[in-house]
Design an enzyme around this catalytic site. Structure first.
Site, PDB file in Angstrom:
ATOM      1  N   CYS A  84       0.821  -1.223   0.000  1.00 55.37           N
ATOM      2  CA  CYS A  84       0.000   0.000   0.000  1.00 55.37           C
ATOM      3  C   CYS A  84       0.847   1.262   0.000  1.00 55.37           C
ATOM      4  CB  CYS A  84      -0.954  -0.013   1.180  1.00 55.37           C
ATOM      5  SG  CYS A  84      -1.884  -1.550   1.305  1.00 55.37           S
ATOM      6  N   ILE A 210     -12.942  -0.881  -0.822  1.00 50.51           N
ATOM      7  CA  ILE A 210     -12.239  -1.410  -2.003  1.00 50.51           C
ATOM      8  C   ILE A 210     -12.453  -0.409  -3.125  1.00 50.51           C
ATOM      9  CG2 ILE A 210     -12.275  -3.281  -3.697  1.00 50.51           C
ATOM     10  CD1 ILE A 210     -13.233  -5.104  -1.323  1.00 50.51           C
ATOM     11  N   LYS A 330      -9.947   5.988   4.483  1.00 48.01           N
ATOM     12  CA  LYS A 330     -11.176   5.531   5.104  1.00 48.01           C
ATOM     13  C   LYS A 330     -12.419   5.897   4.281  1.00 48.01           C
ATOM     14  CE  LYS A 330     -13.846   3.832   7.784  1.00 48.01           C
ATOM     15  NZ  LYS A 330     -14.666   3.932   6.604  1.00 48.01           N
ATOM     16  N   HIS A 334      -9.166   3.788  -1.113  1.00 47.19           N
ATOM     17  CA  HIS A 334      -7.789   3.301  -1.036  1.00 47.19           C
ATOM     18  C   HIS A 334      -7.469   2.374  -2.203  1.00 47.19           C
ATOM     19  CE1 HIS A 334      -4.021   1.933   0.440  1.00 47.19           C
ATOM     20  NE2 HIS A 334      -4.426   0.939   1.194  1.00 47.19           N
TER      21      HIS A 334
END
Lengths: 388, 147
Positions: A84, A210, A330, A334
């Site tokens: 990430c 997602i 959040k 992401h």
């Protein structure tokens, strides 16, 4: 050494793009960045591109040349992978390249497509950022790993699910005016508390969604910006990176993130500032507990005190130190390989004054971006400052 | 491929892991330990803490202490039929282990930090693959169920 300026930023909307390829997403972000920068794409000397799971999600490896085509640049192009933190490390190398005088113009960013996979396959795909032998085979998922950290934190320092719900509620509120955010809806603390569990103590609203999306930055030398009369008022003044043991169980402490400590120390030293100078932060809140750990590693809160920051209002939009005014991972979303670039794009807009939440940080001079890979086995921190 | 044990069937990259699991299943669980006492898990050529190449096998403690845990409700496909299940990180002396925490019978997994557990090798419900399993040490948890 030269100053590194953010000449332009480009993002796609974060969310579902079921009928678009990754190359189209990155192309959109890159063209938007060139337009924002007023820089000719022919001047780009390198492309640093972040992506994590493209081989799984799109059956597409070797993505960097493809993304160079999509952006219309012809130059050395490299894909960076650090889970990430993939875009974070891509941007960091771009910053170092420009700072060292090896290039005047670098395009950096990343892309991830995730929503075209079913949820269980995304869960599997993200889990491979953990140690396959000793974590994944033992049932550790990505939310499960952060849940382990959350319970370790509660045991060591106190805090509760309700404290984490305040982080979720804060970041959802921040995302409402952000045109790039995936979830522009408020979530109350009560709604977050009542959501179904994912990996206890983390529930649905403790987790990032997602997401599909792309980010792009045009980074230039101070000299190039001056020669081309660019409006590039924000500089990247510090960069730092840290690495920790891969498996959570092998770490010195289960509720701290030393890789981010190291990255922050290096970035602050590079910029010649300390944590007290930071006015605004974008941190890697893939899960609500991750924001808490980030605040402590960045030195913005003492160890064990980050948990109360959102509940007490210190990190809300109207607080002394707004955190994740973009909505964070959040609520903004992401797309893992794009996130590190997106954070810097958002921070740049906040500092320039053209972000829908800029009003909350109108006097801000210094921002910090924190991007993490896995359970923070990798961490990248950047310091951005208003240069003029 | 032979029909011999898992350690021979496993891909070369997994062989040392399979052998380590075999040892754990036989009650001979171990860590690799350097002269400074740092514990780690195989395969290792050097101690990841200090770089020492002088690694030897050190026995795991008979029981371990739960340092953290989570009950997972949304699994990966490989654990589809196992959910909900509990994962835990447990201190076993030379090193920590991560595994699935199981109590006896149909009891919902309910570990707590500080619980004392034993370690064994069990099977995933989903596909029968072997995995590290913790069970409550006798009399150390509320369940009181012995296996």
């Amino acid at each position: 050494m030269t100053d590194v300026r953010v000449a332009g930023v480009g993002l796609t909307r974060f969310g579902d793009h079921p009928e678009r390829t990754g190359r189209d997403l990155f192309g959109e972000a890159a063209l938007r960045a060139f337009e924002d920068a007023g820089v000719d794409s022919a001047d780009v000397e390198e492309l640093n591109y972040g992506n994590f799971m493209g081989a799984l999600a799109e059956h597409q490896g070797h993505q960097a040349p493809l993304m160079a085509e999509a952006a219309g640049v012809r130059c050395p192009a490299t894909r960076y992978e650090s889970a990430c933190a993939s875009a974070g490390v891509a941007v960091r190398e771009a910053v170092r390249t420009v700072a060292a005088g090896d290039a005047d113009v670098v395009l950096a960013g990343g892309m991830e497509r995730m929503t075209n996979l079913p949820t269980d396959e995304v869960t599997e795909g993200l889990a491979i950022a953990a140690d396959d032998l000793f974590e994944v085979r033992a049932g550790v998922t990505f939310p499960g790993a952060y849940a382990l950290m959350a319970n370790a934190y509660f045991d060591a320092y106190g805090g509760s699910r309700e404290d984490l719900a305040h982080v979720a509620s804060k970041n959802h509120a921040n995302a409402v005016p952000n045109e790039y955010a995936q979830y522009r809806t408020e979530v109350s603390v009560e709604e977050a508390m009542d959501a179904p569990p994912v990996a206890e103590p983390l529930h649905l609203y403790d987790a990032c969604p997602i997401t599909d999306g792309a980010s792009a930055l045009v980074l230039v030398s101070e000299e190039y910006a001056a020669d081309h009369d660019l409006d590039a008022s924000v500089a990247v003044t510090g960069t730092g990176q840290g690495t920790d043991r891969m498996a959570l169980g092998d770490r010195e402490h289960l509720a701290r993130t030393p890789a981010a400590d190291d990255a922050a120390d290096a970035a602050y030293a590079d910029a010649g500032i300390d944590a007290d100078a930071v006015d605004v932060a974008e941190v890697h809140d893939c899960f609500t507990i991750a924001e808490v750990l980030a605040l402590e590693s960045l030195g913005l809160f003492e160890t064990g005190e980050g948990i109360a920051a959102a509940r007490e209002g210190t990190t809300t939009a109207d607080g002394d130190l707004p955190v994740n005014l973009s909505g964070g991972l959040k609520a903004k979303g992401h797309p893992v390989g794009a996130t590190g670039g997106s954070q810097i794009a958002e921070l740049t807009r906040l500092l320039r004054g053209d972000h829908p939440n800029s009003e909350h940080v109108s006097d801000a001079e210094v921002g910090v971006a924190h991007n993490a890979g896995g359970t923070v086995a990798s961490a990248v921190v950047h310091v951005l400052e208003v240069a003029e | 491929m032979s029909d011999a044990d898992a350690s021979e069937d496993a891909a070369p990259t997994d062989r040392e892991y399979a052998e380590w699991l075999d040892a754990l299943a036989d009650g001979g669980g171990f860590a690799l330990v350097c002269p400074d006492g740092h514990g780690s898990l195989p395969p290792r050529r050097v101690c990841p803490e200090c770089g020492s190449a002088d690694l030897s096998r050190g026995a795991l403690d008979e029981t371990g202490v739960v340092e953290t845990y989570s009950v997972v409700h949304v699994p990966s496909p490989r654990f589809a039929d196992d959910a909900p299940y509990a994962t835990a990180v447990v201190d076993f002396g030379p090193t920590r282990l991560t595994g699935v925490y199981r109590e006896g019978g149909d009891a919902a997994p309910d570990p707590a930090v500080g619980d004392r557990v034993t370690v064994d090798v069990g099977e995933r419900a989903t596909d029968g693959e072997r995995l590290v399993v913790f069970r409550p040490a006798d009399g150390e948890t509320g369940s009181g169920i012995e296996r």
